[in-house]
Enzyme design. Sequence first.
Site, PDB file in Angstrom:
ATOM      1  CG  ASP A  13      -1.784  -1.244   1.305  1.00  0.00           C
ATOM      2  OD1 ASP A  13      -2.239  -1.710   0.254  1.00  0.00           O
ATOM      3  OD2 ASP A  13      -1.959  -1.760   2.425  1.00  0.00           O
ATOM      4  CE  LYS A  16       3.242  -2.508  -4.390  1.00  0.00           C
ATOM      5  NZ  LYS A  16       2.754  -2.210  -3.056  1.00  0.00           N
ATOM      6  N   GLY A  40      -3.985  -4.433  -4.459  1.00  0.00           N
ATOM      7  CA  GLY A  40      -4.983  -3.488  -4.940  1.00  0.00           C
ATOM      8  C   GLY A  40      -4.283  -2.201  -5.309  1.00  0.00           C
ATOM      9  CG  HIS A  41      -1.672  -1.544  -7.900  1.00  0.00           C
ATOM     10  ND1 HIS A  41      -0.920  -2.187  -8.849  1.00  0.00           N
ATOM     11  CD2 HIS A  41      -1.042  -1.730  -6.731  1.00  0.00           C
ATOM     12  CE1 HIS A  41       0.129  -2.737  -8.268  1.00  0.00           C
ATOM     13  NE2 HIS A  41       0.074  -2.478  -6.995  1.00  0.00           N
ATOM     14  CD  GLN A 219       1.035  -8.917  -2.460  1.00  0.00           C
ATOM     15  OE1 GLN A 219       1.800  -9.545  -3.181  1.00  0.00           O
ATOM     16  NE2 GLN A 219      -0.210  -8.687  -2.789  1.00  0.00           N
TER      17      GLN A 219
HETATM   18  P1  IMP Z   1      -2.535 -12.827   2.003  1.00  0.00           P
HETATM   19  O1  IMP Z   1      -1.549 -12.331   1.009  1.00  0.00           O
HETATM   20  O2  IMP Z   1      -3.955 -12.572   1.625  1.00  0.00           O
HETATM   21  O3  IMP Z   1      -2.288 -14.258   2.376  1.00  0.00           O
HETATM   22  O4  IMP Z   1      -2.329 -11.995   3.361  1.00  0.00           O
HETATM   23  C1  IMP Z   1      -1.158 -12.095   4.157  1.00  0.00           C
HETATM   24  C2  IMP Z   1      -0.783 -10.742   4.751  1.00  0.00           C
HETATM   25  O5  IMP Z   1      -0.358  -9.883   3.718  1.00  0.00           O
HETATM   26  C3  IMP Z   1      -1.943 -10.036   5.447  1.00  0.00           C
HETATM   27  O6  IMP Z   1      -1.410  -9.283   6.526  1.00  0.00           O
HETATM   28  C4  IMP Z   1      -2.448  -9.081   4.379  1.00  0.00           C
HETATM   29  O7  IMP Z   1      -3.121  -7.988   4.920  1.00  0.00           O
HETATM   30  C5  IMP Z   1      -1.153  -8.686   3.717  1.00  0.00           C
HETATM   31  N1  IMP Z   1      -1.305  -8.269   2.323  1.00  0.00           N
HETATM   32  C6  IMP Z   1      -1.415  -9.061   1.229  1.00  0.00           C
HETATM   33  N2  IMP Z   1      -1.485  -8.313   0.109  1.00  0.00           N
HETATM   34  C7  IMP Z   1      -1.390  -7.030   0.498  1.00  0.00           C
HETATM   35  C8  IMP Z   1      -1.360  -5.793  -0.216  1.00  0.00           C
HETATM   36  O8  IMP Z   1      -1.416  -5.730  -1.457  1.00  0.00           O
HETATM   37  N3  IMP Z   1      -1.248  -4.663   0.541  1.00  0.00           N
HETATM   38  C9  IMP Z   1      -1.133  -4.705   1.894  1.00  0.00           C
HETATM   39  N4  IMP Z   1      -1.145  -5.847   2.598  1.00  0.00           N
HETATM   40  C10 IMP Z   1      -1.267  -6.993   1.912  1.00  0.00           C
END
Ligand code: IMP
Length: 426
Positions: A13, A16, A40-41, A219
């Site tokens: 977040d 990017k 999410g962008h 991420q």
């Molecule tokens: P998962 O990727 O859904 O398995 O989540 C694992 C961890 O990564 C959690 O804390 C999510 O909130 C975090 N996470 C996954 N993708 C994002 C992202 O694009 N932005 C921020 N946090 C993310």
Amino acid sequence: MKNTLILGTQWGDEGKGKVTHYLARQADVVARYSGGNNAGHTVVIGTETYKLHQIPSGIFFERCDCMMGNGMVVDVRVLLEEIEGLQARGISMERLKISYLAHVIMPYHLVLDGVSEARRGEQSLGTTRRGIGPAYSDKVARNGIRVMDLLDADSLRELITFNLRDKAHALADVALQPDPMVRDYLALGERLRPYIDDTSYLLHQRWKAGKSILFEGAQGALLDVDLGTYPFVTSSNSGPGYAGAGLGISPKAVDCVLGVVKAYTTRVGTGPFPTELEDATGERLRKQGGEFGTTTGRPRRCGWLDLVALEAACRVHGVDALAITKLDVLGGFDPLRVCTAYRHAGKTLERFPLSAKVLAECEPVYEDVPGWSDTISDVRRWNDLPRAAQEYLAFIERRLGIPVELVSWGAEEDRTLVREGAAVGR
Ligand code: IMP
């Protein structure tokens, strides 16, 4: 433009999407190498706001090829909605290509993500519940279903039947039947067929032809499964080390790494966060920064900038230059606090600890720097930024030994400045 990799240096977040979109106007290809629709962008173009989850941020430029690499896990149902949603708004999808080898997030992965989070109870990771972890687990366990399997009825039937049997116990009373699933996913495969290709080959061709490539990280460094705050991480590698494997190209194709840093820190999901502010200041940052997840709508945890964590992220991923985003959000906070070390068990730590348990016990050591109150929304030249904002950027540069070459604020495209003489974008 040099082939540039856009890396989130915090817990995701960082903005990017906006930076990638800004640079994509000069790129021939934007390629994504990891993650799925946990990302999410948000991209704002004029009065239009677009939310992308899987499609690379270059999709808005006619000349830009967009590739979704084999290192991604793809929710094809959601992807088709994303494709059709953009088409309905007049965006051409002709240049979108998805790797044959990317893994597919199946309905049972979504169920298993929820089951695993529920089982962890108090220790839950706060995942996005998009099935990311279970899909990557299946890939590594060699039970995965790949995009290519959606085009082959026999393989798909065999794989779905095996997986449903294999996971029957964990799926417990969630009744998932193989036949309708095979039918659904074959149909989804057909709709996706025009986009499926050998992206590794296509990317290699463009690289050798001297085209400029943007590698779009998803991420952030602290969510990287190897180098992040494990186990409070995602299930893939977010750093440039994975760009080669996740796209089927030599890592030498990446010429430079641009680290995107939010001017403060946020995190969604659980896990240690030393500079988190669980008070009115944190609430104010959340409000001023609109810190709610693009994917899940969850309120993000907010805190001051953490240079200890940033130093580790920039070091392990070889960041060459920095892009600081959401600088405007800090307007009106005075002083600003920046974490430059941690206190742990009576000692001062200057290096980011490898253990999430130790990190959770760390207290931030802050240095205060002056804030600014003037609005920066109309600033169009670097030197017109408030003096204190320039000082803040200089402080970050000095501490990390990496130049800040781009700053951005707000969602609008024109609220981005590239420093004179900067290497980024060239
Ligand atoms: P998962 O990727 O859904 O398995 O989540 C694992 C961890 O990564 C959690 O804390 C999510 O909130 C975090 N996470 C996954 N993708 C994002 C992202 O694009 N932005 C921020 N946090 C993310």
